[in-house]
Design a protein around this motif. Structure first.
Motif, PDB file in Angstrom:
ATOM      1  N   VAL A  68       0.845  -1.205   0.000  1.00 30.16           N
ATOM      2  CA  VAL A  68       0.000   0.000   0.000  1.00 30.16           C
ATOM      3  C   VAL A  68       0.877   1.250   0.000  1.00 30.16           C
ATOM      4  CG1 VAL A  68      -1.624   1.370   1.365  1.00 30.16           C
ATOM      5  CG2 VAL A  68      -1.997  -1.080   1.084  1.00 30.16           C
ATOM      6  N   LEU A  69       1.892   1.265   0.861  1.00 31.33           N
ATOM      7  CA  LEU A  69       2.805   2.411   0.933  1.00 31.33           C
ATOM      8  C   LEU A  69       3.541   2.609  -0.388  1.00 31.33           C
ATOM      9  CD1 LEU A  69       4.309   4.653   2.411  1.00 31.33           C
ATOM     10  CD2 LEU A  69       5.836   2.908   3.380  1.00 31.33           C
ATOM     11  N   SER A  70       4.009   1.525  -0.972  1.00 35.18           N
ATOM     12  CA  SER A  70       4.706   1.606  -2.262  1.00 35.18           C
ATOM     13  C   SER A  70       3.797   2.188  -3.337  1.00 35.18           C
ATOM     14  CB  SER A  70       5.189   0.214  -2.675  1.00 35.18           C
ATOM     15  OG  SER A  70       5.702   0.221  -3.989  1.00 35.18           O
ATOM     16  N   GLY A  71       2.546   1.725  -3.369  1.00 30.58           N
ATOM     17  CA  GLY A  71       1.598   2.228  -4.363  1.00 30.58           C
ATOM     18  C   GLY A  71       1.302   3.706  -4.206  1.00 30.58           C
ATOM     19  N   ILE A  72       1.173   4.161  -2.953  1.00 29.70           N
ATOM     20  CA  ILE A  72       0.893   5.574  -2.704  1.00 29.70           C
ATOM     21  C   ILE A  72       2.086   6.436  -3.100  1.00 29.70           C
ATOM     22  CG2 ILE A  72       0.440   7.274  -0.888  1.00 29.70           C
ATOM     23  CD1 ILE A  72      -1.210   5.091   0.523  1.00 29.70           C
ATOM     24  N   ILE A  73       3.287   5.959  -2.798  1.00 33.05           N
ATOM     25  CA  ILE A  73       4.495   6.694  -3.212  1.00 33.05           C
ATOM     26  C   ILE A  73       4.538   6.806  -4.734  1.00 33.05           C
ATOM     27  CG2 ILE A  73       7.018   6.611  -3.317  1.00 33.05           C
ATOM     28  CD1 ILE A  73       6.962   5.283  -0.552  1.00 33.05           C
ATOM     29  N   MET A  74       4.250   5.696  -5.413  1.00 34.18           N
ATOM     30  CA  MET A  74       4.231   5.702  -6.879  1.00 34.18           C
ATOM     31  C   MET A  74       3.164   6.655  -7.407  1.00 34.18           C
ATOM     32  SD  MET A  74       6.337   3.782  -8.654  1.00 34.18           S
ATOM     33  CE  MET A  74       7.485   2.415  -8.534  1.00 34.18           C
ATOM     34  N   ASN A  75       2.014   6.645  -6.756  1.00 31.97           N
ATOM     35  CA  ASN A  75       0.904   7.484  -7.215  1.00 31.97           C
ATOM     36  C   ASN A  75       1.228   8.962  -7.078  1.00 31.97           C
ATOM     37  OD1 ASN A  75      -1.697   7.923  -8.235  1.00 31.97           O
ATOM     38  ND2 ASN A  75      -2.603   8.000  -6.197  1.00 31.97           N
ATOM     39  N   ASN A  76       2.052   9.292  -6.071  1.00 36.23           N
ATOM     40  CA  ASN A  76       2.421  10.690  -5.854  1.00 36.23           C
ATOM     41  C   ASN A  76       3.764  11.053  -6.486  1.00 36.23           C
ATOM     42  OD1 ASN A  76       0.470  12.035  -3.656  1.00 36.23           O
ATOM     43  ND2 ASN A  76       0.699   9.870  -3.175  1.00 36.23           N
ATOM     44  N   GLY A  77       4.407  10.074  -7.100  1.00 36.59           N
ATOM     45  CA  GLY A  77       5.769  10.293  -7.563  1.00 36.59           C
ATOM     46  C   GLY A  77       5.943  10.529  -9.038  1.00 36.59           C
ATOM     47  N   GLY A  78       4.884  10.918  -9.738  1.00 34.26           N
ATOM     48  CA  GLY A  78       5.000  11.233 -11.161  1.00 34.26           C
ATOM     49  C   GLY A  78       5.197  10.032 -12.064  1.00 34.26           C
ATOM     50  N   ILE A  79       4.937   8.837 -11.534  1.00 39.19           N
ATOM     51  CA  ILE A  79       5.137   7.619 -12.315  1.00 39.19           C
ATOM     52  C   ILE A  79       4.073   7.475 -13.403  1.00 39.19           C
ATOM     53  CG2 ILE A  79       5.446   5.117 -12.180  1.00 39.19           C
ATOM     54  CD1 ILE A  79       7.485   6.797 -10.607  1.00 39.19           C
ATOM     55  N   ILE A 279      -5.588   3.465   4.941  1.00 31.03           N
ATOM     56  CA  ILE A 279      -5.956   2.342   4.069  1.00 31.03           C
ATOM     57  C   ILE A 279      -5.610   1.014   4.727  1.00 31.03           C
ATOM     58  CG2 ILE A 279      -5.468   1.227   1.863  1.00 31.03           C
ATOM     59  CD1 ILE A 279      -5.007   4.007   0.676  1.00 31.03           C
ATOM     60  N   THR A 280      -4.409   0.948   5.339  1.00 32.91           N
ATOM     61  CA  THR A 280      -3.988  -0.290   5.991  1.00 32.91           C
ATOM     62  C   THR A 280      -4.907  -0.628   7.159  1.00 32.91           C
ATOM     63  OG1 THR A 280      -1.668   0.110   5.403  1.00 32.91           O
ATOM     64  CG2 THR A 280      -2.088  -1.449   7.178  1.00 32.91           C
ATOM     65  N   GLY A 281      -5.260   0.384   7.953  1.00 34.17           N
ATOM     66  CA  GLY A 281      -6.159   0.149   9.074  1.00 34.17           C
ATOM     67  C   GLY A 281      -7.499  -0.409   8.625  1.00 34.17           C
ATOM     68  N   MET A 282      -8.013   0.136   7.534  1.00 31.80           N
ATOM     69  CA  MET A 282      -9.288  -0.342   7.000  1.00 31.80           C
ATOM     70  C   MET A 282      -9.171  -1.797   6.547  1.00 31.80           C
ATOM     71  SD  MET A 282     -11.394   1.148   3.733  1.00 31.80           S
ATOM     72  CE  MET A 282     -10.046   0.723   2.624  1.00 31.80           C
ATOM     73  N   ILE A 283      -8.088  -2.116   5.805  1.00 33.22           N
ATOM     74  CA  ILE A 283      -7.907  -3.472   5.293  1.00 33.22           C
ATOM     75  C   ILE A 283      -7.727  -4.470   6.433  1.00 33.22           C
ATOM     76  CG2 ILE A 283      -6.381  -4.980   3.969  1.00 33.22           C
ATOM     77  CD1 ILE A 283      -5.765  -2.595   2.148  1.00 33.22           C
ATOM     78  N   LEU A 284      -6.867  -4.146   7.400  1.00 35.93           N
ATOM     79  CA  LEU A 284      -6.592  -5.078   8.493  1.00 35.93           C
ATOM     80  C   LEU A 284      -7.805  -5.259   9.397  1.00 35.93           C
ATOM     81  CD1 LEU A 284      -2.929  -4.186   9.533  1.00 35.93           C
ATOM     82  CD2 LEU A 284      -3.742  -6.000   8.022  1.00 35.93           C
ATOM     83  N   PHE A 285      -8.596  -4.192   9.589  1.00 33.91           N
ATOM     84  CA  PHE A 285      -9.818  -4.329  10.387  1.00 33.91           C
ATOM     85  C   PHE A 285     -10.799  -5.275   9.689  1.00 33.91           C
ATOM     86  CE2 PHE A 285     -13.776  -2.215  12.266  1.00 33.91           C
ATOM     87  CZ  PHE A 285     -13.682  -2.957  13.429  1.00 33.91           C
ATOM     88  N   LEU A 286     -10.903  -5.157   8.364  1.00 34.90           N
ATOM     89  CA  LEU A 286     -11.751  -6.067   7.604  1.00 34.90           C
ATOM     90  C   LEU A 286     -11.244  -7.502   7.705  1.00 34.90           C
ATOM     91  CD1 LEU A 286     -12.421  -3.933   4.400  1.00 34.90           C
ATOM     92  CD2 LEU A 286     -14.159  -4.772   5.976  1.00 34.90           C
TER      93      LEU A 286
END
Length: 431
Positions: A68-79, A279-286
């Protein structure tokens, strides 16, 4: 007892959903209510609490927040912009070229980001203005984006496949990752086929192919982003590192890449971590809620009861697979993917294994069918995001989405009844 417990469990679950309870809360309360039917109060509460804690006490689970963290970094990183330009080169000259670029872009960026929502938002913001500028219909553009966004949930790395691996009893993550490529690509190609015929009918313009110098620069600028997939998936498949370690590598690589591109500033980092935690909190709670739900079903013998009920309808393998697909498609329209995988894997996996179906193949069927719910109302996350980005109402775009929905269903049936579409790559790599 099984019948009464099943009625209590599912009736209370849907009753709570109908009155607006969050899905995780509905899962937990319905599970506890069912336990109270057969256990003393203190035992039911203690058992529920223990199961919810142990449900996420797994090393492999660490891969989810890291991806999740990797995806968010990519999403904000001009990829995304670099991948869109690369997709244009791959698409070339054909009617509706920008729509095909959108679909290919979702396949590329979605697989890196691991999120249909992030993919639909990123690609929609980039591609929609370009398509509108060339005379594309707004609903057509939104539909292509929405229909192709969920491919990133099938093409690895995918947190959905990691969740399935955990709940299915340890199905190889590497095998599932390799199995996702062909079904995910076929999904994207099906969207492109529909988009092609629609573009042909509406006579949408053909994009010009860049010159050789520009193509070389575009490919060169996209290679670092594409290398993430090669490094992470290649490392996992080769046994160099586990899925969790691969996720950590993805975080480090995406952070370094964003620093090189100078697309993320220090002030952006708190926001990135905040979004990751949410996002992680939501996924892990589910996941922890669904682990309790699965325990209740297992304790009450509900998977066996449901299996017997299906077999009482028909013992034909083809018929049972079709029934399971129909149920999963229905469930996917009103339930998030993660809890649906956690709830229905223990129910349907034993049935599929009775017919000798490989758990990797079944995982592809399950995840593929549930991912289709991302593009359908009432809870399709890719649908809502895609409509929001395109500034169209759901009822406007739904009609345009129907041919895409039909095409993806056809691909699902191919995946279900041609096992090698899922198993060819895992077998090729000896997984």
């Amino acid at each position: 007892m099984e019948t009464v417990a099943g009625i209590i469990l599912f009736a209370s679950f849907f009753f709570l959903l109908a009155f607006g309870a969050p899905i995780a809360i509905a899962i937990i309360l319905s599970s506890v209510i069912t336990f109270l039917f057969v256990m003393p109060f203190d035992v039911a509460i203690l058992t529920s609490a223990q199961r919810m804690v142990t449900g996420i006490d797994n090393f492999t689970m660490l891969a989810i927040p890291l991806f999740v963290l990797s995806g968010i970094i990519m999403n904000n990183g001009g990829i995304a912009f670099r991948l869109v330009n690369f997709a244009k080169v791959l698409v070339g000259k054909m009617p509706g070229a920008l729509a095909h670029t959108n679909a290919v872009g979702n396949m590329l960026f979605g697989s890196i980001a691991g999120s249909s929502v992030a993919s639909a938002a990123a690609m929609g913001r980039i591609m929609l203005p370009m398509q509108l500028n060339q005379g594309y219909d707004r609903n057509y553009s939104a539909a292509v984006n929405i229909a192709s966004a969920p491919t990133g949930l099938i093409i690895p790395p995918s947190s959905v496949l990691i969740v399935y691996s955990l709940v299915s009893g340890g199905t190889s993550v590497a095998a599932l990752f390799m199995a996702g490529y062909i079904p995910g690509i076929l999904w994207g190609l099906a969207v492109m086929v529909v988009a092609y015929f629609m573009a042909k009918k509406e006579n949408y313009p053909v994009s010009q192919i860049p010159n050789f110098k520009d193509i070389f620069y575009i490919i060169l600028s996209a290679i670092p982003s594409l290398l993430l997939i090669l490094i992470v998936i290649g490392g996992i498949v080769a046994g160099i590192f586990t899925a969790t370690e691969g996720a950590a590598v993805a975080v480090i690589y995406s952070a370094l890449l964003s620093m090189i591109y100078k697309s993320i500033k220090w002030k952006d980092i708190p926001g990135i971590f905040k979004e990751t935690i949410e996002i992680t909190g939501m996924i892990l709670f589910l996941i922890t809620a669904s682990a309790l739900f699965s325990l209740v079903m297992s304790y009450m013998g509900l998977p066996e009861a449901i299996s017997n009920a299906l077999l009482s309808i028909t013992e034909n393998q083809l018929g049972i697979i079709l029934i399971m697909i129909f149920i999963l498609l229905l469930v996917g329209t009103f339930m998030d993917i993660t809890p649906a995988v956690l709830i229905f894997t223990p129910i349907f996996l034993p049935i599929s294994q009775d017919f000798g179906m490989d758990p990797v193949h079944f995982g592809m069927i399950l995840c593929f069918a549930l991912c289709i719910g991302n593009m359908t109302p009432p809870v399709g996350s890719a649908l809502f995001v895609g409509c929001s980005v395109a500034n169209v109402r759901i009822e406007q775009v739904t009609k345009t989405l129907l041919p895409y929905f039909a095409a993806v269903i056809v691909v699902l049936l191919f995946v279900a009844f041609i096992p090698q579409l899922s198993l060819f790559l895992p077998n090729l790599f000896g997984l």
